[in-house]
Write a protein that holds these residues in place. Structure first.
Motif, PDB file in Angstrom:
ATOM      1  N   PRO A 142      28.363 -17.509 -56.646  1.00 26.04           N
ATOM      2  CA  PRO A 142      27.353 -17.176 -55.633  1.00 26.04           C
ATOM      3  C   PRO A 142      26.029 -17.882 -55.961  1.00 26.04           C
ATOM      4  CG  PRO A 142      28.581 -15.222 -56.216  1.00 26.04           C
ATOM      5  CD  PRO A 142      29.017 -16.310 -57.174  1.00 26.04           C
ATOM      6  N   LEU A 143      25.242 -18.175 -54.941  1.00 21.31           N
ATOM      7  CA  LEU A 143      24.081 -19.054 -55.073  1.00 21.31           C
ATOM      8  C   LEU A 143      23.136 -18.676 -56.207  1.00 21.31           C
ATOM      9  CD1 LEU A 143      22.739 -21.556 -53.949  1.00 21.31           C
ATOM     10  CD2 LEU A 143      21.532 -20.101 -52.324  1.00 21.31           C
ATOM     11  N   GLU A 144      22.751 -17.418 -56.305  1.00 27.67           N
ATOM     12  CA  GLU A 144      21.797 -17.019 -57.346  1.00 27.67           C
ATOM     13  C   GLU A 144      22.353 -17.290 -58.732  1.00 27.67           C
ATOM     14  OE1 GLU A 144      18.811 -13.326 -58.410  1.00 27.67           O
ATOM     15  OE2 GLU A 144      19.862 -13.349 -56.504  1.00 27.67           O
ATOM     16  N   ILE A 170      23.401 -21.289 -63.556  1.00 29.09           N
ATOM     17  CA  ILE A 170      24.356 -22.161 -64.241  1.00 29.09           C
ATOM     18  C   ILE A 170      23.901 -23.614 -64.134  1.00 29.09           C
ATOM     19  CG2 ILE A 170      26.724 -23.049 -64.157  1.00 29.09           C
ATOM     20  CD1 ILE A 170      27.539 -20.159 -63.249  1.00 29.09           C
ATOM     21  N   ALA A 171      23.422 -24.015 -62.963  1.00 29.41           N
ATOM     22  CA  ALA A 171      22.941 -25.383 -62.767  1.00 29.41           C
ATOM     23  C   ALA A 171      21.790 -25.700 -63.716  1.00 29.41           C
ATOM     24  CB  ALA A 171      22.513 -25.591 -61.313  1.00 29.41           C
ATOM     25  N   ALA A 172      20.886 -24.757 -63.903  1.00 25.95           N
ATOM     26  CA  ALA A 172      19.758 -24.969 -64.820  1.00 25.95           C
ATOM     27  C   ALA A 172      20.255 -25.145 -66.252  1.00 25.95           C
ATOM     28  CB  ALA A 172      18.777 -23.802 -64.726  1.00 25.95           C
ATOM     29  N   ARG A 173      21.234 -24.361 -66.651  1.00 25.13           N
ATOM     30  CA  ARG A 173      21.785 -24.492 -68.012  1.00 25.13           C
ATOM     31  C   ARG A 173      22.516 -25.820 -68.176  1.00 25.13           C
ATOM     32  NH1 ARG A 173      23.683 -18.286 -68.574  1.00 25.13           N
ATOM     33  NH2 ARG A 173      21.618 -17.435 -68.965  1.00 25.13           N
ATOM     34  N   LEU A 174      23.244 -26.229 -67.143  1.00 24.30           N
ATOM     35  CA  LEU A 174      23.929 -27.527 -67.204  1.00 24.30           C
ATOM     36  C   LEU A 174      22.916 -28.668 -67.304  1.00 24.30           C
ATOM     37  CD1 LEU A 174      26.733 -26.943 -64.544  1.00 24.30           C
ATOM     38  CD2 LEU A 174      27.045 -27.205 -67.019  1.00 24.30           C
ATOM     39  N   ALA A 208      24.698 -30.390 -61.306  1.00 24.86           N
ATOM     40  CA  ALA A 208      25.573 -29.442 -60.614  1.00 24.86           C
ATOM     41  C   ALA A 208      25.533 -29.696 -59.119  1.00 24.86           C
ATOM     42  CB  ALA A 208      25.139 -28.015 -60.903  1.00 24.86           C
ATOM     43  N   VAL A 209      26.680 -29.531 -58.501  1.00 19.69           N
ATOM     44  CA  VAL A 209      26.777 -29.510 -57.048  1.00 19.69           C
ATOM     45  C   VAL A 209      27.114 -28.057 -56.703  1.00 19.69           C
ATOM     46  CG1 VAL A 209      28.029 -30.356 -55.030  1.00 19.69           C
ATOM     47  CG2 VAL A 209      27.591 -31.896 -56.963  1.00 19.69           C
TER      48      VAL A 209
END
Length: 176
Positions: A17-19, A24-28, A35-36
Motif C-alpha cells: 500500500p502507498l504509505e 520502503i522506497a526511502a529505505r531502498l 523503487a517503482v
C-alpha cells in the motif's frame, strides 16, 4: 554474490500500500536503489464516532493500518499498545503512543505475548481490518481474556497498475 547485488543500483517494483511503499522506497534509496510504486491494495479507513474505550486495558494491533485507523477515531495516546511486530510498533510510536510492546512475530506470537503482558484488569481491544480473521480474539478468549474486535478499516484491491509500473513491466526494466 550478495555483496554485488547490494552495490548495484536496482530498479525494484514495490506493491505494498502507498504509505508503506513510500517508506520502503526511502529505505531502498538509502542503498542506491530506485523503487517503482505500484500499490496492489489500498486501505480504506472508516469514518465514525470516537471509539468507546471505557474499560480497555490495552489495544491489540495486528497491522500498521490498525494503528492508522485507531488514531482517526480517538485522540487518546495513553493506551497501552500490544503490537504484532516492528512495523506496527514503529507506527504506534510515530503516532504518539507511549507504552508500546512488540511481540515481534505474527498473531500467534501476539497472543502469547499478550498473555504475559496483560494484567486482566479490562478488555483487550483488537483494532483490525474488516476481513481480519478472528483467531487472535478466539485464542485470547479461550485463555480467559475479555476481547473485543473492532474493524476500523477495509482493504480495496487496485483496479489497475500505475502507468509507470505497467510500462516498466512491459519494457522488462525491473530488477526485482
Amino acid at each position: 554474490p550478495k555483496r554485488q547485488i547490494e552495490s548495484a543500483n536496482m530498479r525494484i517494483l514495490v506493491t505494498r500500500p502507498l504509505e508503506d511503499g513510500k517508506e520502503i522506497a526511502a529505505r531502498l534509496a538509502e542503498h542506491g536503489h530506485s523503487a517503482v510504486l505500484a500499490p496492489l491494495l489500498t486501505p480504506r479507513f472508516d469514518d465514525g464516532p470516537e471509539l468507546d474505550l471505557e474499560g480497555v486495558e490495552a489495544v491489540l494491533a495486528t497491522s500498521a493500518n490498525g494503528i492508522r485507523a485507531l488514531v482517526r477515531r480517538t485522540p487518546r495516546r495513553d493506551l497501552s499498545i500490544f503490537a504484532v511486530g516492528p512495523q506496527t510498533t514503529e507506527e504506534a510510536l510515530k503516532s504518539g503512543f507511549i507504552e508500546v510492546k512488540n511481540a515481534d512475530g505474527d498473531a500467534k506470537a501476539l497472543a502469547e505475548a499478550a498473555t504475559r503482558w496483560a494484567a486482566r484488569k479490562g478488555t483487550l481491544l483488537h483494532v483490525c481490518g474488516e476481513d481480519a480473521p478472528g483467531t487472535l480474539a478466539e485464542n485470547l478468549s479461550l485463555r480467559g481474556f475479555k476481547v473485543r474486535r473492532c474493524a476500523l478499516y477495509g482493504i480495496e484491491p487496485a483496479a489497475r497498475l500505475p502507468d509507470d509500473a505497467r510500462q516498466a513491466l512491459l519494457d522488462k526494466a525491473l530488477d526485482a
